[in-house]
Motif scaffolding. Structure first.
Motif, PDB file in Angstrom:
ATOM      1  N   ARG B 267      -3.248  -6.407  -1.203  1.00 16.30           N
ATOM      2  CA  ARG B 267      -3.625  -5.452  -0.153  1.00 16.30           C
ATOM      3  C   ARG B 267      -4.901  -5.865   0.566  1.00 16.30           C
ATOM      4  O   ARG B 267      -5.302  -5.251   1.548  1.00 16.30           O
ATOM      5  CB  ARG B 267      -3.801  -4.065  -0.735  1.00 16.30           C
ATOM      6  N   LYS B 268      -5.575  -6.896   0.037  1.00 11.86           N
ATOM      7  CA  LYS B 268      -6.695  -7.514   0.757  1.00 11.86           C
ATOM      8  C   LYS B 268      -6.842  -8.940   0.252  1.00 11.86           C
ATOM      9  O   LYS B 268      -6.543  -9.220  -0.911  1.00 11.86           O
ATOM     10  CB  LYS B 268      -7.991  -6.720   0.618  1.00 11.86           C
ATOM     11  N   MET B 269      -7.274  -9.827   1.148  1.00 10.98           N
ATOM     12  CA  MET B 269      -7.332 -11.232   0.757  1.00 10.98           C
ATOM     13  C   MET B 269      -8.338 -11.995   1.601  1.00 10.98           C
ATOM     14  O   MET B 269      -8.338 -11.886   2.829  1.00 10.98           O
ATOM     15  CB  MET B 269      -5.946 -11.868   0.905  1.00 10.98           C
ATOM     16  N   ILE B 325      -8.402  -6.894   4.595  1.00  9.51           N
ATOM     17  CA  ILE B 325      -7.311  -5.912   4.525  1.00  9.51           C
ATOM     18  C   ILE B 325      -6.246  -6.244   5.570  1.00  9.51           C
ATOM     19  O   ILE B 325      -5.045  -6.261   5.288  1.00  9.51           O
ATOM     20  CB  ILE B 325      -7.871  -4.489   4.733  1.00  9.51           C
TER      21      ILE B 325
END
Lengths: 337, 337
Positions: B267-269, B325
């Protein structure tokens, strides 16, 4: 449908409930002191009684089951690991198709009546156990003492002969570091709580069993009421911890979905890793974050990723490495289904 | 379709090819020595010439692009980071819709003709560059010396003015620990090879640029032939390393699919993590292990997860955390598409 694939009350936290009544037959020594012919007497009496008890129960001698199928009963928490390995030739279970009733014969006591339900379902289970208990008592007279109550092999069961327990899933208390505090509180309230796969390790899937210590000097009703009360407190604490976690928003979502991504895409996986990932994915599902799964799939993931389940599905014994590959297959199939 | 989303020859290893010709206009000093009105002369001459060059080219002044859109050109490797930040008011690019031709105006040299292709496509690119070069020369006379050839601001470009390069994806050489050996061998053969995001770090996405060092005393044809030869050797080495890796069977598959699972579910990277995961997922796709993606999606993943691309898509500047995100969103959309 088997009881453990059903969806019970408060099953976001309480996986299952169990009631167990330990009974012995009048005039026959406890199992450990029995001669072989006495064990056979218990075995034969109960075999003969099975149809009359009702509930679609079937009598299955443990010696008719191979190692893997005995192990499967352990994985379903229907019998203890010790009982599954017993050398006693007159051990048996009396069980129905839904597997929510499983009576063990010649385990520690002659008869252990066990009834199971998903979710928190103590009163109904208690009523069912007592009903079965009365039917059996009409067929075989119990060893009973007016002062102490039902007599059992282990003194900790004397009296009501009752052990009642719930299995709860406490991942948020683990993540927030509050599980130890809650465990201590429950122990101080006269109940016993412990990880179902052994103490403290993160890899236990965050599953805990709460059960009564006391069996004498209290009624079945009081014990049931107490366990319900304490399970309720644990549910409350776990839900508070989850509420706190959800405030972390995207960070929690990210952590849980990464675990889901690994769980659903890995090509081999150890039992321990599967437990840990399934625990977090169950949390995500219960919080409404992970929408790809439902309770029934989660229940299947928990059960069908265990060693005996995997090997029975494939139809042969597998090495640990082969089990890891097959476990990943099973997981993918359940999720895709 | 934009050239970088297309599927080229040997594109399991070679991401793209580029030919660049550095040219300067006769009678005008090099950019660094130019007065403002001389920069304007270069700028105006090329603006006027644009339509006549053909190829659907358009003249775009860099001052008409905001920061994000300049940064996007850098992310597509169409212009250098330095050029994108130039304070010079007379910088421009001449570019077509497919973006496979991008001529820079008043960068280090007055004119840099650049042509791009996916995969290994050196001869065709060389022919296209020479064709454009001749059209421009008809319109604006070049600074040319009979002894040295084309004169350029930097002495390393004098002669042919040619820089020709390929970008290769070498994950298997990295995993097997052989990338250093191959890098040294290429450098010893008179070509230059380096990580496109900086030296050595694992998080560079395993992308390497190979380019010629020599521009004088050799013909364009010889340079092209040499780079093709050496790129071919690198392809061979990388493919051997991949063949070796595939012998690891399920272990490799497991590693690559876990990366795919995280990439497609996070969901975030961060940019760095995305580069590393995309590199491994591309390897899985090229080996036929990961079947959920194709080359076009991989190309989009590489490009559209970069900071400017993400912010332009959303239509506003984002903090690093917001980019992380949005990056996860973009990845999910590309994969699901």
């Amino acid at each position: 449908m088997n009881w453990y694939l059903q969806n019970g009350k408060d099953s976001d936290v309480i996986i299952s409930s169990r009631v167990r009544l330990s009974r012995n037959i009048e005039g026959i020594p406890f199992v450990q002191k029995c001669k072989t012919e006495e064990l056979k007497t218990v075995y034969d009496k109960m075999k003969d009684a099975t149809i009359a008890i009702g509930y679609g129960l079937k009598f299955i001698s443990l010696k008719d089951l191979d190692d893997l199928n005995r192990e499967l009963l352990v994985e379903k928490h229907l019998i203890s690991p010790e009982f599954s390995k017993s050398k006693n030739p007159y051990t048996a279970i009396i069980i129905n198709d839904e597997e929510n009733i499983c009576i063990t014969i010649n385990e520690e006591d002659h008869i252990k009546i066990q009834v199971f339900s998903s979710g928190l379902e103590l009163e109904n289970l208690m009523n069912l156990a007592i009903e079965i208990d009365q039917k059996i008592e009409e067929l075989v007279p119990y060893s009973f003492n007016k002062k102490y109550g039902y007599l059992t092999a282990c003194p900790t069961n004397v009296g009501t002969g009752l052990k009642i327990s719930t299995i709860s899933h406490l991942p948020a208390l683990t993540i927030t570091g509050n599980s130890r505090k809650v465990l201590n509180a429950v122990n101080n309230l006269g109940m016993s709580i412990k990880g179902i796969y052994g103490e403290g390790a993160k890899s236990d899937g965050d599953l805990y069993q709460i059960s009564n210590n006391q069996t004498i000097g209290v009624t079945e009703k009081e014990i049931t009421k107490n366990l319900k009360l304490i399970s309720g407190k644990v549910i409350e604490q776990e839900r508070m911890a989850r509420k706190y976690l959800t405030k972390k928003g995207i960070d929690l979502e990210d952590k849980l979905y990464r675990d889901y991504g690994v769980l659903s895409n890995a090509r081999k996986m150890s039992e321990e890793e599967a437990r840990e990932l399934i625990s977090n994915v169950k949390l995500g599902t219960d919080l409404g974050i992970i929408t790809e799964l439902d309770d029934s799939k989660i229940s299947r993931l928990i059960l069908e990723t265990k060693p005996a389940s995997i090997q029975i599905k494939v139809g042969k014994k597998l090495s640990i490495y082969e089990q890891e590959i097959e476990r990943a297959n099973v997981i993918k199939q359940i999720i895709a289904n």
